[in-house]
Motif scaffolding. Sequence first.
Motif, PDB file in Angstrom:
ATOM      1  N   ASP A 120       0.826  -1.212   0.000  1.00 15.69           N
ATOM      2  CA  ASP A 120       0.000   0.000   0.000  1.00 15.69           C
ATOM      3  C   ASP A 120       0.860   1.262   0.000  1.00 15.69           C
ATOM      4  OD1 ASP A 120      -2.273  -1.539  -0.016  1.00 15.69           O
ATOM      5  OD2 ASP A 120      -2.569  -1.454   2.160  1.00 15.69           O
ATOM      6  N   GLU A 123       2.162   2.677  -3.344  1.00 16.57           N
ATOM      7  CA  GLU A 123       1.269   3.404  -4.253  1.00 16.57           C
ATOM      8  C   GLU A 123       1.713   4.864  -4.383  1.00 16.57           C
ATOM      9  OE1 GLU A 123      -2.879   0.905  -3.388  1.00 16.57           O
ATOM     10  OE2 GLU A 123      -2.528   2.815  -2.392  1.00 16.57           O
ATOM     11  N   PRO A 124       1.620   5.440  -5.593  1.00 17.64           N
ATOM     12  CA  PRO A 124       0.932   4.923  -6.775  1.00 17.64           C
ATOM     13  C   PRO A 124       1.744   3.948  -7.632  1.00 17.64           C
ATOM     14  CG  PRO A 124       1.785   7.090  -7.256  1.00 17.64           C
ATOM     15  CD  PRO A 124       2.104   6.825  -5.797  1.00 17.64           C
ATOM     16  N   PRO A 126       2.679   0.650  -9.078  1.00 15.21           N
ATOM     17  CA  PRO A 126       2.056  -0.674  -9.060  1.00 15.21           C
ATOM     18  C   PRO A 126       3.013  -1.691  -8.435  1.00 15.21           C
ATOM     19  CG  PRO A 126       1.873   0.352 -11.231  1.00 15.21           C
ATOM     20  CD  PRO A 126       2.853   1.157 -10.450  1.00 15.21           C
ATOM     21  N   ASN A 140      -1.387  -4.123  -4.739  1.00 19.71           N
ATOM     22  CA  ASN A 140      -1.978  -2.851  -4.318  1.00 19.71           C
ATOM     23  C   ASN A 140      -2.989  -2.378  -5.363  1.00 19.71           C
ATOM     24  OD1 ASN A 140      -0.378  -1.721  -6.364  1.00 19.71           O
ATOM     25  ND2 ASN A 140       1.128  -0.868  -4.940  1.00 19.71           N
ATOM     26  N   ARG A 141      -3.621  -1.254  -5.083  1.00 19.61           N
ATOM     27  CA  ARG A 141      -4.729  -0.815  -5.939  1.00 19.61           C
ATOM     28  C   ARG A 141      -4.274  -0.435  -7.335  1.00 19.61           C
ATOM     29  NH1 ARG A 141      -7.108   3.156  -1.339  1.00 19.61           N
ATOM     30  NH2 ARG A 141      -4.859   3.433  -1.152  1.00 19.61           N
ATOM     31  N   THR A 142      -3.089   0.140  -7.447  1.00 12.58           N
ATOM     32  CA  THR A 142      -2.624   0.537  -8.782  1.00 12.58           C
ATOM     33  C   THR A 142      -2.336  -0.689  -9.639  1.00 12.58           C
ATOM     34  OG1 THR A 142      -1.405   2.188  -7.499  1.00 12.58           O
ATOM     35  CG2 THR A 142      -1.233   2.325  -9.882  1.00 12.58           C
ATOM     36  N   TYR A 143      -1.708  -1.686  -9.050  1.00 11.30           N
ATOM     37  CA  TYR A 143      -1.459  -2.910  -9.818  1.00 11.30           C
ATOM     38  C   TYR A 143      -2.777  -3.593 -10.180  1.00 11.30           C
ATOM     39  CZ  TYR A 143       0.541  -7.303 -11.375  1.00 11.30           C
ATOM     40  OH  TYR A 143       0.883  -8.390 -12.143  1.00 11.30           O
ATOM     41  N   THR A 261       7.663  -4.744  -8.604  1.00 11.86           N
ATOM     42  CA  THR A 261       7.294  -3.324  -8.650  1.00 11.86           C
ATOM     43  C   THR A 261       7.459  -2.784 -10.070  1.00 11.86           C
ATOM     44  OG1 THR A 261       9.547  -2.614  -8.092  1.00 11.86           O
ATOM     45  CG2 THR A 261       8.013  -2.952  -6.261  1.00 11.86           C
ATOM     46  N   ASP A 274      -0.574   8.451 -10.829  1.00 17.14           N
ATOM     47  CA  ASP A 274      -1.369   9.169  -9.822  1.00 17.14           C
ATOM     48  C   ASP A 274      -2.852   9.143 -10.209  1.00 17.14           C
ATOM     49  OD1 ASP A 274       0.704   9.857  -8.096  1.00 17.14           O
ATOM     50  OD2 ASP A 274       1.167  11.709  -9.189  1.00 17.14           O
ATOM     51  N   LEU A 277      -4.336   5.633  -9.658  1.00 16.26           N
ATOM     52  CA  LEU A 277      -4.636   5.382  -8.243  1.00 16.26           C
ATOM     53  C   LEU A 277      -5.912   6.103  -7.828  1.00 16.26           C
ATOM     54  CD1 LEU A 277      -3.977   4.243  -5.476  1.00 16.26           C
ATOM     55  CD2 LEU A 277      -2.441   6.192  -5.110  1.00 16.26           C
ATOM     56  N   ARG A 281      -9.264   4.339  -6.347  1.00 18.33           N
ATOM     57  CA  ARG A 281      -9.888   4.729  -5.078  1.00 18.33           C
ATOM     58  C   ARG A 281     -11.376   5.030  -5.262  1.00 18.33           C
ATOM     59  NH1 ARG A 281      -4.977   8.747  -3.290  1.00 18.33           N
ATOM     60  NH2 ARG A 281      -3.794   7.254  -2.000  1.00 18.33           N
TER      61      ARG A 281
END
Length: 301
Positions: A120, A123-124, A126, A140-143, A261, A274, A277, A281
């Motif tokens: 986490d 981020e941003p 991935p 994480n959210r970007t990945y 990464t 950015d 991400l 969200r």
Amino acid sequence: MTTVAPESDVRRHELAEFLRSRRERITPEQVGLPHGRRRRTPGLRREEVAQLSAVGVTWYTWLEQARDIQVSAQVLDALARALLMDPSERAHLFALAGAGDPNPHAPCPTVTPSLRAMLDQLEPMPACVQNSRYDILAYNRTYGRLLCDLDALAPEDRNCMWLAFTNDDWRAAVADLPGVNRMMAAKFRASMAEHLAEPAWKTLLKRLEHGSAEFREIWARHEVVGQGGREKFIRNAHVGLLHLEHTNLWLGPASGPRLVTYVPLDEDTRIRLDRLLALARESEVPPPPAGAGRRDPVRLG
């Protein structure tokens, strides 16, 4: 006159007793097998251990009967995994068999809360955790939005090899798809050399061969290459072209789990990550129940 049994006989009988004791302590549910009809003995049956280890039932029976048979390090590794042995038990198994462990420090830890927090915090950028079979264990959210919507996929489909050869969104995002897929298949073959007897690897290979003619053609070339980082261009469906550097950070032995990464290589990519991400969200939903979601701890092995 007292007769002393040869050391090899003692070792074989100790090995047989040890395997039997490990087999009897494990329930079918622990290894994903149905409990089935009433069992007269505790734990797993011999044929179930043989199935999980991808060895013959007769051969495994002989092993538990202390027969004088040869046991390869590869088969010992498969047995250790099938019987859920911890590092001490694994070392004891190889010692009794008189064999060298090709992967002596191969624990099977979890994706811990601290590793989850690290993903986490990246981020941003991935980032994800993968094992050598290319299963995506955490991300994480970007990945999760980088190549396709991972949250929308069933856990068993979150495998880079499977997605690279069968998922339309993933394939559309990869620049130079033929070259990237050929490289991935070569890395997968190199990694699989240490896991040829393991059911999970054999199942994935069979699934890929059945699901993709492209994979079958590439696999037939028998190309191999080691793991390594490289620059990548990804056409993200939400924010456009990304120029990234792919890097592996090993979390254990080089053939084991790794933190992957994707570092931006230019300012445009940094800005677009950015935005990606922010989009992730906005579309985020409450976490799923335990055992079903991406944020739950999972095993790395």
